[in-house]
Scaffold this active site. Structure first.
Site, PDB file in Angstrom:
ATOM      1  N   TYR A 134      29.251  47.777  43.904  1.00 19.04           N
ATOM      2  CA  TYR A 134      30.524  48.008  43.214  1.00 19.04           C
ATOM      3  C   TYR A 134      31.983  48.251  44.227  1.00 19.04           C
ATOM      4  CZ  TYR A 134      30.559  51.878  40.337  1.00 19.04           C
ATOM      5  OH  TYR A 134      29.852  52.683  39.576  1.00 19.04           O
ATOM      6  N   GLU A 135      33.466  47.693  43.574  1.00 19.05           N
ATOM      7  CA  GLU A 135      34.737  48.320  44.131  1.00 19.05           C
ATOM      8  C   GLU A 135      34.668  47.847  45.547  1.00 19.05           C
ATOM      9  OE1 GLU A 135      37.376  49.417  42.725  1.00 19.05           O
ATOM     10  OE2 GLU A 135      36.647  49.169  40.710  1.00 19.05           O
ATOM     11  N   GLY A 136      33.451  46.550  46.248  1.00 15.20           N
ATOM     12  CA  GLY A 136      33.753  46.428  47.147  1.00 15.20           C
ATOM     13  C   GLY A 136      32.439  47.271  47.807  1.00 15.20           C
ATOM     14  N   MET A 150      38.842  46.823  34.470  1.00  8.45           N
ATOM     15  CA  MET A 150      39.281  45.660  34.967  1.00  8.45           C
ATOM     16  C   MET A 150      39.259  44.658  35.288  1.00  8.45           C
ATOM     17  SD  MET A 150      40.448  47.833  39.328  1.00  8.45           S
ATOM     18  CE  MET A 150      38.294  48.080  39.342  1.00  8.45           C
TER      19      MET A 150
END
Length: 591
Positions: free
Chosen positions: A441-443, A164
């Site tokens: 990570y991932e927000g 991603m």
């Protein structure tokens, strides 16, 4: 460090006895022919074997060696390519993939348990199949049939991996600021140019091709997040017959030197007019990417749980063997110079906190996974709509609370080891370092808290919250009297959360700072209350089964949770109600 053993007994308990997942699977035609209790058992048993025997032994050596970058080429630690091939050959990368393209077709409730096992074995290793699975989700949901047929089979098979590519040096949370461009070509492809950072698995030696999903802007796109499109950009171009062609115009500029997950390649990726193809509609890239976000964010939450589980297993073994001092009530190990430290109240406090948070987290993450399955596979529109709403509400809680509790758990595990917990060879300090990224990570977890309270609670006027509260109230109302020791404190905790939610909804009308000021503490109150709901359900399933140590331990841990951990909601609620004023007493120059 203790050898890792997959907690299969607890996984079966949660799926079969608490959540009754097999009955749900059989009620969904899309799953009824694919999975039942026996199939699930067989899948989890095999996953437990490969993660414990082939991957867990690489965790420490992988951390010590780390990934290496040399002129654009990234090498993973010794043993990783062989272990990845073994994992891929078992079909584990595509465990939840569409069978039409070679996946196993397992529900998320099963793949969530597999994710926990792989990440307990090695969080760094588990990131490679996780990113591939996430890329597959977006391609499957939004890609053309041609893209799906061309890329998904080899990705599910683990022959190719995925990544991603979102973040840029100047654009993290605010993706509307990205500068990566995609120029349309006459043949329907695009030339993608730009730099992406923090790209997990952007380059490595585990597979022959890497399929990058890249967020970029078209020349005529609107400003901000509404002008972002998603592109599939392979490392190596794929010919029409499926064979590999020439190298695409992209490269790895460097890898990051990190606090943890050393065996995971975190790359700077440069796209220099690389050939790519549009996934989904123009300017709808964020929507396409967010298809995978609910799954990925739950997956990151499970990473927090997984590191906590690995830490707990080692801490328990150490506490049973390490001799120090005598028990407060007198000698227990009379034939030894001292008692094992598991007799001491503070060590038991830490171990029980770890056990309660891990088992509560496993039940909660499995509950959210089941909602994803209903949203995806149910043929009842009302059931799908309700499950989608539950997923929207609970995903930020799953990501942030599971990882916050994961770090607390690994720190407790390190503390049980005392000085040895600070020494690398014992393994606990690696788990603390590895777990730390899951909160970022991932927000980041602060962003997750803002999402929960700002978008999901205040943004819906409480409409997303109410069905979850009503479900818990229904459970309490229908519980028999013998469950009262668990349902009564649950009721009081839910009363508190209901009242706190109403307070935030009211205060947010007059002061926009209240949402951000309350967000993290509110998410934690929500998380502890959600765990209490699952712990009450676990206690209900264990009551009356006193002849089995598993159930006895489950009830004892439930009682510890309600007595010692759930009361944390009171101080957190007081912090929320303190409001935002104290956050703005200092000018920026006064910090």
């Amino acid at each position: 460090m203790a050898d890792y053993k997959a907690p299969l007994r607890d996984m079966r308990f949660v799926l079969n006895e608490v959540l009754e997942a097999p009955a749900l699977w059989q009620s969904l035609p899309a799953l009824a022919e694919v999975v039942d209790a026996d199939t699930a058992e067989a899948v989890l048993e095999e996953a437990g074997k490969i993660t414990a025997n082939s991957i867990a032994p690489l965790n420490r050596s992988g951390d010590e060696e780390g990934c290496r970058w040399n002129d654009g080429v990234v090498s993973t630690p010794a043993g990783y390519p062989e272990a990845y091939r073994l994992y891929a050959e078992g079909g584990w990368v595509g465990v939840a993939g569409d069978p039409a393209f070679g996946g196993m077709g397992m529900p998320k409730a099963i793949s969530a348990q597999v994710e926990e096992m792989i990440n307990s074995a090695s969080l760094a290793f588990g990131l490679y199949p996780m990113l591939t699975s996430g890329a597959c989700l977006s391609i499957h949901a939004h890609g053309s049939e041609a893209l799906k047929e061309k890329y998904l089979p080899n990705m599910y098979a683990g022959v190719w991996t995925g990544s991603m590519c979102l973040t840029e040096p100047h654009a993290g949370t605010d993706l509307g600021l990205i500068r990566t461009k995609a120029e349309p070509q006459a043949d329907g492809s695009y030339k993608v140019s730009g730099t992406k950072i923090f790209i997990t698995g952007g380059e490595h030696d585990l597979a022959e091709n890497i399929i990058h999903l890249v967020l970029a802007k078209l020349p005529d796109s609107p400003a901000g997040s509404k002008g972002i499109s998603l592109f599939l950009v392979p490392k190596v171009l794929v010919n029409d017959d499926g064979s590999l062609g020439e190298r695409n115009a992209l490269s790895c500029g460097s890898i990051e030197h990190k606090m943890g997950i050393q065996a995971s390649a975190t790359c700077v990726m440069n796209f220099d007019g690389a050939t790519g193809w549009l996934v989904g509609e123009p300017n709808k890239g964020l929507a396409a990417m967010f298809t995978m976000m609910n799954y990925e964010r739950l997956g990151v939450g499970i990473q927090g749980l997984a590191t906590g589980e690995r830490s707990y297993q080692s801490a328990v073994e150490y506490a049973r063997e390490r001799l120090q001092s005598r028990a407060p009530t007198g000698a227990v190990a009379q034939d030894k110079a001292a008692d094992p430290i598991i007799v001491h109240p503070d060590v038991r406090r830490m171990l029980l906190t770890m056990k309660a948070l891990n088992e509560g987290g496993r039940a909660f993450s499995s509950y959210v996974a089941l909602q994803l399955d209903i949203a995806k596979f149910s043929e009842d529109p009302a059931a799908r709509e309700r499950a989608e709403a539950q997923v929207a509400l609970l995903t930020p809680v799953a990501k942030a609370f599971l990882t916050d509790m994961g770090l607390e758990t690994t720190i407790h595990g390190q503390q049980v080891f005392g000085g040895h917990g600070f020494i690398r060879e014992w393994g606990q300090e690696q788990l603390v370092r590895d777990c730390r990224i899951t909160q970022i990570y991932e927000g980041t977890n602060g962003i997750q808290a803002l999402d929960l309270i700002g978008r999901k609670v205040v943004g819906s006027g409480g409409a997303l919250y109410r069905p979850f509260s009503e479900e818990i109230r229904s459970f309490i109302a229908n519980a028999p009297a013998e469950q009262r020791e668990f349902t009564e404190p649950l009721r009081l905790a839910l009363d508190n959360l209901d009242e706190l939610t109403a307070w935030v909804l009211d205060r947010a009308k007059g002061d926009p700072n209240e949402i951000g000021a309350a967000s993290v503490e509110y998410l934690h109150v929500f998380g502890y209350t959600a765990y209490a709901y699952l712990w009450a359900r676990m206690a209900a399933a264990a009551l009356g089964k006193t002849g089995d140590d598993f159930y006895v331990a489950k009830l004892g841990t439930a009682r510890f949770y309600f007595a010692r951990l759930l009361p944390r909601i009171h101080s957190l609620s007081a912090s929320v109600k303190a409001g935002s004023e104290s956050l703005y007493l200092l000018e920026a120059a006064q910090f």
